[in-house]
Design a protein around this motif. Structure first.
Motif, PDB file in Angstrom:
ATOM      1  N   ARG A  42     -39.156 -30.957 -41.494  1.00  0.00           N
ATOM      2  CA  ARG A  42     -39.046 -29.650 -40.825  1.00  0.00           C
ATOM      3  C   ARG A  42     -38.268 -28.671 -41.699  1.00  0.00           C
ATOM      4  O   ARG A  42     -38.629 -27.494 -41.838  1.00  0.00           O
ATOM      5  CB  ARG A  42     -38.372 -29.807 -39.464  1.00  0.00           C
ATOM      6  N   LYS A  43     -37.201 -29.185 -42.299  1.00  0.00           N
ATOM      7  CA  LYS A  43     -36.396 -28.344 -43.186  1.00  0.00           C
ATOM      8  C   LYS A  43     -37.225 -27.895 -44.391  1.00  0.00           C
ATOM      9  O   LYS A  43     -37.160 -26.730 -44.803  1.00  0.00           O
ATOM     10  CB  LYS A  43     -35.165 -29.117 -43.656  1.00  0.00           C
ATOM     11  N   ASN A  45     -40.556 -27.605 -44.635  1.00  0.00           N
ATOM     12  CA  ASN A  45     -41.573 -26.631 -44.234  1.00  0.00           C
ATOM     13  C   ASN A  45     -40.964 -25.254 -44.011  1.00  0.00           C
ATOM     14  O   ASN A  45     -41.552 -24.234 -44.378  1.00  0.00           O
ATOM     15  CB  ASN A  45     -42.285 -27.109 -42.969  1.00  0.00           C
ATOM     16  N   GLY A  46     -39.767 -25.224 -43.418  1.00  0.00           N
ATOM     17  CA  GLY A  46     -39.094 -23.945 -43.210  1.00  0.00           C
ATOM     18  C   GLY A  46     -38.690 -23.284 -44.515  1.00  0.00           C
ATOM     19  O   GLY A  46     -38.843 -22.067 -44.681  1.00  0.00           O
ATOM     20  N   LEU A  47     -38.200 -24.096 -45.454  1.00  0.00           N
ATOM     21  CA  LEU A  47     -37.816 -23.572 -46.765  1.00  0.00           C
ATOM     22  C   LEU A  47     -39.027 -22.981 -47.492  1.00  0.00           C
ATOM     23  O   LEU A  47     -38.954 -21.902 -48.079  1.00  0.00           O
ATOM     24  CB  LEU A  47     -37.205 -24.684 -47.621  1.00  0.00           C
ATOM     25  N   LYS A  48     -40.139 -23.700 -47.463  1.00  0.00           N
ATOM     26  CA  LYS A  48     -41.348 -23.216 -48.136  1.00  0.00           C
ATOM     27  C   LYS A  48     -41.818 -21.900 -47.527  1.00  0.00           C
ATOM     28  O   LYS A  48     -42.144 -20.946 -48.247  1.00  0.00           O
ATOM     29  CB  LYS A  48     -42.465 -24.257 -48.037  1.00  0.00           C
ATOM     30  N   ALA A  49     -41.850 -21.846 -46.193  1.00  0.00           N
ATOM     31  CA  ALA A  49     -42.313 -20.632 -45.522  1.00  0.00           C
ATOM     32  C   ALA A  49     -41.421 -19.443 -45.848  1.00  0.00           C
ATOM     33  O   ALA A  49     -41.902 -18.350 -46.177  1.00  0.00           O
ATOM     34  CB  ALA A  49     -42.368 -20.867 -44.015  1.00  0.00           C
ATOM     35  N   ASP A  50     -40.097 -19.647 -45.783  1.00  0.00           N
ATOM     36  CA  ASP A  50     -39.159 -18.551 -46.045  1.00  0.00           C
ATOM     37  C   ASP A  50     -39.213 -18.109 -47.503  1.00  0.00           C
ATOM     38  O   ASP A  50     -39.196 -16.917 -47.807  1.00  0.00           O
ATOM     39  CB  ASP A  50     -37.729 -18.980 -45.689  1.00  0.00           C
ATOM     40  N   THR A  51     -39.255 -19.075 -48.402  1.00  0.00           N
ATOM     41  CA  THR A  51     -39.235 -18.760 -49.832  1.00  0.00           C
ATOM     42  C   THR A  51     -40.478 -17.974 -50.240  1.00  0.00           C
ATOM     43  O   THR A  51     -40.392 -16.931 -50.901  1.00  0.00           O
ATOM     44  CB  THR A  51     -39.143 -20.050 -50.669  1.00  0.00           C
ATOM     45  N   ALA A 269     -48.130 -22.896 -47.153  1.00  0.00           N
ATOM     46  CA  ALA A 269     -46.707 -22.760 -47.457  1.00  0.00           C
ATOM     47  C   ALA A 269     -46.387 -23.562 -48.712  1.00  0.00           C
ATOM     48  O   ALA A 269     -46.732 -24.735 -48.815  1.00  0.00           O
ATOM     49  CB  ALA A 269     -45.871 -23.260 -46.283  1.00  0.00           C
TER      50      ALA A 269
END
Length: 320
Positions: A42-43, A45-51, A269
């Motif tokens: 989850r972390k 996927n969130g990092l990829k999306a934000d970056t 992502a």
């Protein structure tokens, strides 16, 4: 597939390393790490999306040039079936920096061609780093006219720094070959779709890009010159490439807003280089949908709307 990481992907690489270590530990000791893995994923996927949602133009240049990004032959395998490569320009030789031939897209026979880069030095020498010679563009034109003869749609994939600027290429008529392609593509009587899958550089890209629909993958770039070249000319310093990339408006989102391209194809992502299958699925969906829309137009309608599309670029409307 091992994926090389760019500078801004370091945090992503760290989490991927943690996930890999945790899986190794689970395999070696038989430990249940399902909960921990789920949290790390989850972390990640969130990092990829934000970056990737907040990349600067010059960072998108890095993604477009990523050595693990899918190339034309990769998409030919992932998106199309029954590819039969055709060789040679019937004048000088076969140029391996442009590949093309018949293929099937969702069951329909189409002509596909595009620039092809190499992944190692041996292949890059063979492919001339994806920079076509004039015979490459003449091969492309031969395939375009062949598609027109059999009334089959044309699909082109663009991924080049630019046409090869060497002495031999100039002697064999590089400028004439590109100019002829521009003219002939504008007059084709068949549906055509061009997609920038990586770099779309200068006339080397335009020579196979005068299509009814021009698409770009989200992290690709399309420009008259590289950011480094622009910086060297305007600021006499290639290190000013960040400033040049921002000013040139070379990203897919900028070019869609300016009306230069018709559609931005979203990437998964983390970029196409991290997930070839999802990138290919999005690409295929866009191709099939646009082709279905173009198929409804007659040859005269295709040529008329194509003319209006390109003649309308760059027009300014004054208020009042």
């Amino acid at each position: 597939m091992a994926v090389a990481h760019l500078d801004f992907e370091r945090a992503i690489a760290d989490v991927e390393e943690q996930i890999g270590s945790l899986r190794t530990l689970a395999d070696e000791r038989g430990v249940d790490v399902t909960t921990e893995l789920a949290a790390l994923e989850r972390k990640l996927n969130g990092l990829k999306a934000d970056t990737f949602a907040n990349l600067s133009p010059i960072e998108r240049v890095g993604v477009a040039r990523h050595p693990r990004r899918p190339y034309t032959l990769d998409y030919l395998e992932l998106v199309f079936t029954d590819f039969v490569e055709l060789h040679g320009d019937r004048q000088y030789r076969d140029d391996a920096s442009i590949v093309g031939g018949w293929a099937r897209l969702d069951g329909e026979t189409v002509m596909v061609l595009g620039q092809q880069k190499g992944r190692d030095m041996k292949e890059n020498v063979l492919r001339n780093f994806g920079m076509p010679h004039p015979e490459g563009y003449r091969k492309a034109l031969r395939l375009m006219k062949l598609a027109e003869k059999f009334n089959r749609p044309l699909i082109t994939l663009i991924d080049t720094m630019g046409a090869y600027p060497g002495l031999g290429a100039e002697q064999r008529g590089q400028g004439e070959a590109i100019a002829r392609n521009l003219r002939e593509m504008a007059a084709l009587k068949i549906p055509s779709i061009a997609t920038v899958i990586g770099e779309g550089g200068s006339g080397g890209a335009l020579a196979i890009a005068v299509a009814d629909r021009v698409l770009m993958l989200e992290n690709s770039i399309y420009s008259v010159i590289s950011p480094e070249g622009c910086a060297a000319i305007l600021w006499k310093n290639a290190s000013a490439r960040d400033k040049a990339a921002e000013a040139m408006k070379i990203t897919a989102v900028d070019l869609k807003r300016l009306g230069v391209i018709d559609e931005v194809i979203p990437e998964p992502a983390g970029g196409a280089h991290g997930n070839w299958e999802d990138a290919a699925a999005a690409f295929k969906e866009a191709l099939v949908r646009n082709l279905n829309e173009l198929r409804a137009l007659s040859a005269d309608e295709l040529r008329r709307t194509r003319w209006q599309k390109y003649m309308g670029m760059g027009r300014w409307r004054h208020a009042g």
